[in-house]
Scaffold this active site. Structure first.
Site, PDB file in Angstrom:
ATOM      1  N   GLY A 287       0.653  -1.208   0.070  1.00 53.26           N
ATOM      2  CA  GLY A 287       0.086  -0.032  -0.008  1.00 53.26           C
ATOM      3  C   GLY A 287       0.722   1.301  -0.135  1.00 53.26           C
ATOM      4  O   GLY A 287       0.188   2.384   0.336  1.00 53.26           O
ATOM      5  N   ARG A 332       2.350  -1.414  -6.223  1.00 52.43           N
ATOM      6  CA  ARG A 332       2.324  -0.012  -6.998  1.00 52.43           C
ATOM      7  C   ARG A 332       3.870   0.727  -6.889  1.00 52.43           C
ATOM      8  O   ARG A 332       4.334   1.168  -7.775  1.00 52.43           O
ATOM      9  CB  ARG A 332       1.219   0.611  -6.134  1.00 52.43           C
ATOM     10  CG  ARG A 332       1.005   2.058  -6.939  1.00 52.43           C
ATOM     11  CD  ARG A 332       0.191   2.829  -5.855  1.00 52.43           C
ATOM     12  NE  ARG A 332      -1.030   1.982  -5.358  1.00 52.43           N
ATOM     13  CZ  ARG A 332      -2.327   1.930  -5.789  1.00 52.43           C
ATOM     14  NH1 ARG A 332      -2.509   2.657  -6.758  1.00 52.43           N
ATOM     15  NH2 ARG A 332      -3.068   1.055  -5.184  1.00 52.43           N
ATOM     16  N   TYR A 377     -11.785   4.191  -9.572  1.00 49.95           N
ATOM     17  CA  TYR A 377     -11.368   4.742  -8.445  1.00 49.95           C
ATOM     18  C   TYR A 377     -11.323   6.518  -8.486  1.00 49.95           C
ATOM     19  O   TYR A 377     -10.841   6.907  -7.495  1.00 49.95           O
ATOM     20  CB  TYR A 377      -9.927   4.466  -8.071  1.00 49.95           C
ATOM     21  CG  TYR A 377      -9.766   2.938  -8.054  1.00 49.95           C
ATOM     22  CD1 TYR A 377     -10.518   2.136  -7.386  1.00 49.95           C
ATOM     23  CD2 TYR A 377      -8.679   2.506  -8.549  1.00 49.95           C
ATOM     24  CE1 TYR A 377     -10.180   0.907  -7.157  1.00 49.95           C
ATOM     25  CE2 TYR A 377      -8.411   1.037  -8.701  1.00 49.95           C
ATOM     26  CZ  TYR A 377      -9.273   0.133  -7.686  1.00 49.95           C
ATOM     27  OH  TYR A 377      -9.079  -1.221  -7.641  1.00 49.95           O
ATOM     28  N   CYS A 404     -17.416   2.668 -25.908  1.00 41.49           N
ATOM     29  CA  CYS A 404     -18.915   3.052 -26.089  1.00 41.49           C
ATOM     30  C   CYS A 404     -19.396   3.349 -24.652  1.00 41.49           C
ATOM     31  O   CYS A 404     -20.367   2.564 -23.993  1.00 41.49           O
ATOM     32  CB  CYS A 404     -19.815   2.164 -26.755  1.00 41.49           C
ATOM     33  SG  CYS A 404     -19.233   2.154 -28.638  1.00 41.49           S
TER      34      CYS A 404
HETATM   35  C1  LIG Z   1      -2.839  -5.183  -3.026  1.00 45.74           C
HETATM   36  C2  LIG Z   1      -2.108  -5.757  -1.966  1.00 45.74           C
HETATM   37  C3  LIG Z   1      -0.831  -5.458  -1.810  1.00 45.74           C
HETATM   38  C4  LIG Z   1      -0.098  -4.494  -2.875  1.00 45.74           C
HETATM   39  O1  LIG Z   1      -0.603  -3.175  -2.813  1.00 45.74           O
HETATM   40  P1  LIG Z   1       0.122  -1.896  -3.371  1.00 45.74           P
HETATM   41  O2  LIG Z   1      -0.852  -0.953  -3.129  1.00 45.74           O
HETATM   42  O3  LIG Z   1       0.036  -2.277  -4.738  1.00 45.74           O
HETATM   43  O4  LIG Z   1       1.348  -1.702  -2.821  1.00 45.74           O
HETATM   44  C5  LIG Z   1      -0.123  -6.084  -0.977  1.00 45.74           C
HETATM   45  N1  LIG Z   1      -0.442  -6.762  -0.211  1.00 45.74           N
HETATM   46  C6  LIG Z   1      -1.538  -7.447  -0.224  1.00 45.74           C
HETATM   47  C7  LIG Z   1      -2.222  -8.327   0.741  1.00 45.74           C
HETATM   48  C8  LIG Z   1      -2.539  -6.757  -0.946  1.00 45.74           C
HETATM   49  O5  LIG Z   1      -3.895  -7.147  -1.120  1.00 45.74           O
END
Ligand SMILES: *Cc1c(COP(=O)(O)O)cnc(C)c1O
Length: 476
Positions: A287, A332, A377, A404
């Site tokens: 995240g 990400r 999002y 479309c």
């Molecule tokens: C989606 C997810 C990630 C990666 O999230 P990012 O925002 O791409 O860093 C890591 N661990 C789990 C368990 C996830 O569901």
């Protein structure tokens, strides 16, 4: 941005995103664009490749991934977290066989969340012991595949899964004739819902109590889950896992989740002292955020790593526990920033809004099939004219796709040069994560190629889909 216990809320971008006209429409903010992105005589180059050449070679739309950018972000994470932590790349952000090979070479670990991701990783030769399997509804078959491959950890997400894994472990040990003494134990973690919402958009939030993932901490399910795992001789609990959201800039959300995990760890060890030796990992999930626009200011990776490490050390010290290994799962933050999508402008249309304002609709040859994040999002992106520079004044634009559907928007509010013309190439930054991975064939559009660029050369990691590919499933 509004304050939030776990960081800024990315979804709440000021309503009028076009309030600030960029000083220079040709500028490539290094915080937003790949590390190898430049302008050469006005034309965008990516790791020494002229975007016009890439478009001529591979067609448009295309995704161009700066290989060195990807690899250097792997280094950044490995260096920042050091030997006391495991960095797992989250495959769901984007995976291909080449990515698997790069990750193997860079020494990272890998998170997968389906049999498909796991099969690709194994086939591309990724060391199974460095793989963890996630998911809220792993099938019997996926679990068996993971156990048979001997992956590093299965992150248990439900009581049902404990039962399923217990059955698999019994069968595996029966078949191997290891019932007495030398039981092979399946390494597992337990996903704990820590009650922290560390992002910004309801649809990508994953750590409310009111959600499908994990074992609720507040409701006592996490403690009960641990009890049932421990009662199962074929499972070995090696870690506690949490994942609090996405696009996080502020470590305070991790502070809360680490605190709650450590409190749980302490009570678990008090109940089952032998777990002090087996629970080696505290997984804080992924995240970590990136800059989609110059307004986004994620902390540097080393600062985030320092914060997370200090948080866990402090919490363990307070609790009187030995400090476990930390695991983090960036997706990400590793793959997002190094990729751009190159589109060709197909139509340009001016629409008069209230108050004499004109919005210029710039239609490109892709759209929500290669980037659903704007529609899904309300994500924001940076776009520039790439095939040339321009000194024309800024025009208020919306970049839209060819699907479309009126919600088919790539960049909702942006400025592009007023002399933008049909046939120009435009580039959208930071499309490496959750764009190709979420791509569809809506309107029967083929998925674009994904091209790696490095040292003035390019090669396709994934070719463009063909009409034959699209008709592969037809039974006629
Ligand atoms: C989606 C997810 C990630 C990666 O999230 P990012 O925002 O791409 O860093 C890591 N661990 C789990 C368990 C996830 O569901």
């Amino acid at each position: 941005m509004r304050a939030h216990p776990a960081g800024p809320r990315h979804g709440e971008i000021p309503a009028d995103r076009t309030s600030v006209v960029p000083a220079d429409l040709n500028d490539l903010d290094p915080a937003v664009w790949p590390r190898g992105a430049r302008r050469d005589h006005g034309v965008m180059t990516l790791a020494g490749n002229d975007v016009r050449d890439l478009a001529a070679l591979y067609g448009t739309p295309l995704l161009a991934m700066d290989e060195q950018d990807f690899r250097s972000r792997c280094h950044d994470f490995a260096d920042a977290f050091g030997s006391a932590a495991d960095v797992h790349y989250a495959a769901k952000a984007f995976l291909s066989s080449h990515i698997v090979k790069w990750l193997t070479q860079e020494g990272l670990s890998l998170d997968v969340c389906s049999g498909g991701e796991l099969r690709l990783a194994l086939r591309a030769g990724f060391p199974p012991e460095r793989i963890a399997l996630h998911g809220s509804n792993k099938s019997q078959h996926e679990l068996e595949m993971a156990v048979e491959a001997g992956i590093g950890a299965i992150v248990i997400d439900s009581f049902d899964e404990i039962g399923r894994l217990a059955g698999i472990s019994e069968r595996v040990n029966l078949e191997a004739g290891t019932v007495n003494g030398s039981t092979r134990r399946i390494p597992v973690m337990i996903r704990v819902t820590v009650g922290v919402e560390a992002h910004t958009h309801e649809f990508i939030a994953t750590a409310h109590e009111d959600q499908k993932f994990g074992f609720s901490l507040a409701g006592g399910d996490a403690a009960e889950g641990v009890r049932r795992i421990v009662a199962c001789h074929g499972l070995e609990l090696i870690g506690l896992h949490s994942h609090i959201g996405s696009q996080i800039f502020d470590p305070s959300g991790f502070e809360v989740s680490a605190h709650r995990l450590v409190v749980l760890l302490k009570s678990v060890i008090a109940d089952h002292p032998r777990l002090a030796a087996s629970i080696t990992t505290l997984d804080l999930g992924g995240g970590l955020g990136i800059a989609y626009t110059s307004a986004d200011t994620p902390p540097p990776v080393d600062a985030m790593a320092k914060s997370l490490t200090e948080i866990v050390e402090r919490e363990c010290q307070v609790a009187g526990l030995a400090v476990p290994r930390i695991a983090v799962e960036p997706g990400r933050a590793i793959v997002g920033p190094g990729t751009v999508t190159v589109y060709e402008v197909g139509t340009i249309k001016d629409v008069n809004l209230d108050g004499g304002v004109v919005r210029r609709y710039v239609s490109v040859d892709g759209g929500m099939s290669d980037n659903i994040r704007t529609a899904l999002y309300d994500a924001d992106y940076t776009v520039v004219l790439a095939s040339r520079s321009s000194t024309a004044p800024a025009a208020r634009c919306r970049v839209v796709g060819k699907h479309c559907e009126s919600g088919d928007i790539v960049v909702r509010d942006c400025y592009l040069p007023a002399d933008l013309a049909v046939g120009d190439l435009i580039a959208v930054a930071a499309t490496g994560a959750y764009c190709y991975a979420m791509a569809s064939n809506y309107n029967r559009l083929p998925r674009p190629p994904l091209v790696a660029v490095a040292d003035g050369t390019s090669r396709q990691l994934l070719r463009r889909e063909t009409d034959d590919d699209l008709q592969l499933l037809e039974t006629w």
